[in-house]
Scaffold this active site. Structure first.
Site, PDB file in Angstrom:
ATOM      1  N   LYS A 281      -2.673   0.345   9.010  1.00  0.00           N
ATOM      2  CA  LYS A 281      -3.033  -0.602   7.950  1.00  0.00           C
ATOM      3  C   LYS A 281      -1.815  -1.405   7.534  1.00  0.00           C
ATOM      4  O   LYS A 281      -0.731  -0.844   7.313  1.00  0.00           O
ATOM      5  CB  LYS A 281      -3.598   0.136   6.729  1.00  0.00           C
ATOM      6  CG  LYS A 281      -4.861   0.929   7.015  1.00  0.00           C
ATOM      7  CD  LYS A 281      -5.299   1.769   5.827  1.00  0.00           C
ATOM      8  CE  LYS A 281      -5.820   0.950   4.692  1.00  0.00           C
ATOM      9  NZ  LYS A 281      -6.379   1.792   3.614  1.00  0.00           N
TER      10      LYS A 281
ATOM     11  N   GLU B 191      -9.862   1.377  -5.383  1.00  0.00           N
ATOM     12  CA  GLU B 191     -10.695   1.714  -4.238  1.00  0.00           C
ATOM     13  C   GLU B 191     -10.371   3.121  -3.740  1.00  0.00           C
ATOM     14  O   GLU B 191      -9.204   3.484  -3.588  1.00  0.00           O
ATOM     15  CB  GLU B 191     -10.497   0.694  -3.117  1.00  0.00           C
ATOM     16  CG  GLU B 191     -10.826  -0.733  -3.542  1.00  0.00           C
ATOM     17  CD  GLU B 191     -10.936  -1.678  -2.367  1.00  0.00           C
ATOM     18  OE1 GLU B 191     -10.758  -1.228  -1.210  1.00  0.00           O
ATOM     19  OE2 GLU B 191     -11.206  -2.870  -2.595  1.00  0.00           O
TER      20      GLU B 191
ATOM     21  N   GLY C 138      -8.966  -7.052   2.965  1.00  0.00           N
ATOM     22  CA  GLY C 138     -10.052  -7.718   3.680  1.00  0.00           C
ATOM     23  C   GLY C 138     -10.169  -7.326   5.132  1.00  0.00           C
ATOM     24  O   GLY C 138     -10.764  -8.054   5.921  1.00  0.00           O
ATOM     25  N   GLY C 139      -9.594  -6.178   5.519  1.00  0.00           N
ATOM     26  CA  GLY C 139      -9.703  -5.726   6.900  1.00  0.00           C
ATOM     27  C   GLY C 139      -8.696  -6.351   7.839  1.00  0.00           C
ATOM     28  O   GLY C 139      -8.670  -6.021   9.026  1.00  0.00           O
TER      29      GLY C 139
ATOM     30  N   LYS D 252       0.809  -1.215   0.000  1.00  0.00           N
ATOM     31  CA  LYS D 252       0.000   0.000   0.000  1.00  0.00           C
ATOM     32  C   LYS D 252       0.843   1.267   0.000  1.00  0.00           C
ATOM     33  O   LYS D 252       0.483   2.270  -0.620  1.00  0.00           O
ATOM     34  CB  LYS D 252      -0.938  -0.015   1.209  1.00  0.00           C
ATOM     35  CG  LYS D 252      -2.077  -1.024   1.117  1.00  0.00           C
ATOM     36  CD  LYS D 252      -3.010  -0.871   2.301  1.00  0.00           C
ATOM     37  CE  LYS D 252      -4.243  -1.748   2.152  1.00  0.00           C
ATOM     38  NZ  LYS D 252      -3.955  -3.170   2.144  1.00  0.00           N
TER      39      LYS D 252
ATOM     40  N   HIS E 206     -14.238  -3.448   8.835  1.00  0.00           N
ATOM     41  CA  HIS E 206     -13.590  -3.277   7.532  1.00  0.00           C
ATOM     42  C   HIS E 206     -13.907  -4.414   6.562  1.00  0.00           C
ATOM     43  O   HIS E 206     -13.265  -4.527   5.521  1.00  0.00           O
ATOM     44  CB  HIS E 206     -12.078  -3.123   7.693  1.00  0.00           C
ATOM     45  CG  HIS E 206     -11.697  -2.082   8.709  1.00  0.00           C
ATOM     46  ND1 HIS E 206     -11.943  -0.746   8.514  1.00  0.00           N
ATOM     47  CD2 HIS E 206     -11.118  -2.198   9.935  1.00  0.00           C
ATOM     48  CE1 HIS E 206     -11.510  -0.069   9.579  1.00  0.00           C
ATOM     49  NE2 HIS E 206     -11.016  -0.918  10.442  1.00  0.00           N
TER      50      HIS E 206
ATOM     51  N   HIS F 195     -16.924   4.236   1.206  1.00  0.00           N
ATOM     52  CA  HIS F 195     -15.985   3.400   0.449  1.00  0.00           C
ATOM     53  C   HIS F 195     -16.594   3.191  -0.938  1.00  0.00           C
ATOM     54  O   HIS F 195     -17.554   2.456  -1.100  1.00  0.00           O
ATOM     55  CB  HIS F 195     -15.804   2.066   1.176  1.00  0.00           C
ATOM     56  CG  HIS F 195     -14.855   1.136   0.506  1.00  0.00           C
ATOM     57  ND1 HIS F 195     -14.128   0.197   1.198  1.00  0.00           N
ATOM     58  CD2 HIS F 195     -14.503   0.976  -0.792  1.00  0.00           C
ATOM     59  CE1 HIS F 195     -13.379  -0.495   0.349  1.00  0.00           C
ATOM     60  NE2 HIS F 195     -13.611  -0.033  -0.863  1.00  0.00           N
TER      61      HIS F 195
ATOM     62  N   ARG G 158      -7.181  -7.960  -9.234  1.00  0.00           N
ATOM     63  CA  ARG G 158      -7.893  -9.216  -9.460  1.00  0.00           C
ATOM     64  C   ARG G 158      -9.367  -8.899  -9.636  1.00  0.00           C
ATOM     65  O   ARG G 158      -9.790  -7.744  -9.498  1.00  0.00           O
ATOM     66  CB  ARG G 158      -7.716 -10.145  -8.253  1.00  0.00           C
ATOM     67  CG  ARG G 158      -8.095  -9.454  -6.940  1.00  0.00           C
ATOM     68  CD  ARG G 158      -8.128 -10.375  -5.768  1.00  0.00           C
ATOM     69  NE  ARG G 158      -8.185  -9.667  -4.501  1.00  0.00           N
ATOM     70  CZ  ARG G 158      -9.270  -9.122  -3.973  1.00  0.00           C
ATOM     71  NH1 ARG G 158     -10.414  -9.171  -4.631  1.00  0.00           N
ATOM     72  NH2 ARG G 158      -9.236  -8.513  -2.804  1.00  0.00           N
TER      73      ARG G 158
END
Length: 648
Positions: free
Chosen positions: A158, A274, A164-165, A116, A234, A208, A296
């Protein structure tokens, strides 16, 4: 076009890919773990290859075995689905080194977006707006805490390799930072093998919104947006397309930014960019920021398919086979509105804990697109994600689509394991959600209302009692025959520790009057071969093992009380038990230690998430019954508190 492909996945996404590929005349090879030998995706494939044990590390994450299976079966390409190896650049390289085609982006594109912090720097260079935060390599606790102070609370911790949280924690004040950092790093290390984190400013009224993109390696288009704001911890719960309140200007700005992101890395195939959006003042083109790119196909891709009329898996196969991008941006348009709800095996009252069990019944109503990888009789395994199905609906307007979702959820039948079906139904009926007032905090704010068990409806109890007495079967001409007066039968049901006495007054082969407690009786009548209770159709039930589940009340199970049974249950109120199968990753106490109510005693890892087990009262630890690293079953005793009188 390919003649044969291998699908390197399981469950509903493997089924989804196989169905499109088969419709295109492509042979499909499935791979499976020992636990999945009889799974639906295996049954649908033309060929199947066993690749190892139940644990993903022994099967679905084994690159060597998957590539070998593809070569042995003559597959020309491999579709990764999502999860497992779908965003692993080493897997892409191994596939291509074997002379096969990877149906997805290049290894370089995956690497560019895989971490990220690096992805955000790259996006900033490409002119895509990014959230303020810290993305440095210095991962010392002091440096991270200082950066959080500089960004300003609240902040998000993060995992840089996350999704996926997992490995994510919201921190609202400095005093909470150290503990949250340890938890996030531990979860990230377990889930991704990488404990590094970044610090990001937390948007306090966040939405989101993500944009579906598709590229051919040079050029990209966007297929509009999806709103994924309904989340818990999340994790996405209900997704929709298009986003409520979206304006033409905002859509154009977000779509253009997403296309810039895809083209900046030479993206090929389906991907999702996102964004986090500040929804405090409506949707404005200057209030959205890049969050991450999923390289993906997304779990929620069906809602985009429903509003665009495009099969994204077909596009993936065509582009991977060397065809040009199937459409230009000006060719794409929106039609109506779509929702997707994720049906999980999870115990909502227990805090949404993942659940296991055999699906004794599973059926979906007409008018709902049900994406599932299981059937009635299949088992929800502790080794994999506990998703049962994705329920997808479409309508000409958002209001119509939402009503169809609520109806579809109400008519879904599932038994044999606890699920979040009632919770999803409550969300679909939530007035704020219906009005389009959505943000990522909606569920947390209204959690008590959304998870509250409704009162017991006498009609539901009556249907359970009639089923327990086996009176809802085929017509029996002699049923209800008596010389002097109608037959009466007493049935006792137990629900959540409370006994419910019902009297069934059989008035003939097609009529029963049910007295539930002291209220008005429920009239059951067979009309046209179908039973109706107080005029409404019977919802249907599942009866097994002395238990009745009425489908009209998801999660409501009634025990049939044996009048001769006087056994009393003994509860171990001083023992903290494992709520689900998993691995004990940390034991935080030892014998003799005094603990306060709410204190963390141990941490259990299950379904790739960490769950803290806490004391429900003040007390003293009498005995620790498990060691760190132990694999335990649901109900296993972990920690025993001294009896309260002893603690005093």
């Amino acid at each position: 076009m390919f003649g044969r492909i291998l699908v390197a996945n399981r469950g509903e996404i493997a089924v989804r890919v196989i169905r499109t590929a088969r419709a295109m005349g492509i042979d499909c090879v499935a791979v499976h773990s020992d636990a999945d030998a009889a799974a639906l995706h295996v049954a649908l494939a033309d060929r199947a290859v066993a690749i190892g044990g139940a644990a993903p590390a022994d099967s679905y994450l084994r690159i060597d075995r998957i590539v070998a299976a593809a070569r042995e079966t003559g597959a020309e390409a491999i579709h990764p689905g999502y999860g497992f190896l779908s965003e692993n650049p080493e897997f892409v390289e191994a596939v291509e080194a074997a002379g096969l085609t990877f149906i997805g982006p290049s290894a370089d594109a995956i690497r560019a977006m895989g971490l990220k912090d690096a992805a955000k720097r790259l996006m900033a260079e490409a002119g895509v707006p990014v959230v303020p935060g810290y993305m440095g390599t210095d991962q010392s606790p002091d440096r991270l805490a200082a950066e959080a102070e500089a960004v300003g609370y609240p902040v998000l911790i993060k995992a840089v390799a996350g999704g996926g949280g997992k490995g994510m924690r919201l921190v609202t004040r400095a005093a909470e930072f150290a503990d949250a950092l340890v938890a996030a790093q531990g979860e990230a290390r377990t889930a991704f093998g990488n404990a590094a984190v970044l610090i990001e400013k937390f948007v306090e009224t966040p939405r989101h919104i993500e944009v579906q993109v598709f590229g051919d390696g040079t050029r990209a288009v966007h297929l509009f947006e999806r709103d994924c704001s309904l989340q818990r911890r999340h994790q996405k719960v209900i997704e929709e397309a298009p986003a409520p309140g979206m304006t033409a200007g905002m859509r154009a700005a977000m779509g253009a930014a997403a296309v810039r992101a895809a083209e900046a890395i030479g993206y090929r195939g389906a991907g999702t960019v996102e964004f986090i959006v500040d929804g405090s003042d409506g949707l404005r083109p200057d209030r959205f920021w890049f969050m991450e790119m999923n390289t993906r196909l997304q779990v929620e891709h069906p809602v985009t398919e429903m509003v665009t009329g495009i099969d994204l898996v077909e596009w993936q196969l065509r582009v991977a086979a060397g065809e040009d991008l199937p459409a230009r941006q000006e060719d794409l348009s929106l039609d109506g509105h779509a929702f997707e709800a994720r049906l999980y095996a999870e115990d909502v009252p227990a805090g949404f804990l993942p659940a296991t069990g055999r699906l004794a019944a599973l059926a979906f109503p007409d008018g709902v697109r049900a994406e599932t990888g299981v059937r009635a009789g299949d088992t929800i395994s502790p080794h994999y994600d506990p998703m049962i199905a994705k329920l997808v609906v479409h309508g000409p307007t958002r209001a119509v689509a939402l009503r169809r979702l609520a109806r579809g959820l109400a008519q879904t039948r599932v038994a044999g394991t606890v699920t979040n079906l009632a919770f999803l139904g409550a969300l679909a009926r939530h007035p704020g959600f219906a009005a389009g007032d959505v943000d990522t905090g909606l569920i947390a704010r209204d959690l008590a209302v959304l998870t509250a068990a409704p009162g017991i409806d006498p009609v539901t109890v009556a249907e359970a009692a009639l089923s327990a007495a086996d009176l809802l079967g085929p017509a029996d001409p002699q049923q209800g025959f008596a010389l002097w007066q109608p037959l009466a039968r007493r049935i006792v049901l137990r629900h959540e520790g409370r006994d419910l006495a019902c009297t069934l007054e059989v008035r003939g082969p097609d009529a029963v009057r049910v007295h539930v407690g002291e209220g008005n009786p429920v009239e059951a009548a067979r009309l046209g071969g179908a039973w109706r209770l107080d005029g409404a159709p019977a919802a249907g039930v599942h009866v097994a093992g002395g238990r009745v589940q009425v489908f009209a009340a998801p999660g409501r199970v009634f025990e049939i009380v044996d009048p001769l049974d006087r056994a009393q249950a003994i509860t171990g109120e001083n023992v903290i038990e494992a709520p689900m199968p998993g691995r004990v990753v940390r034991v935080l106490v030892e014998a003799g230690v005094a603990v306060a109510a709410g204190a963390r005693l141990a941490v259990l890892e299950a379904m790739k998430m960490e769950h803290a087990l806490t004391a429900w009262r003040d007390g003293v630890v009498e005995e620790v019954l498990v060691e760190e690293g132990a694999q335990v079953e649901a109900g296993a005793a972990l920690v025993r508190l001294a009896p309260e009188e002893a603690a005093e």
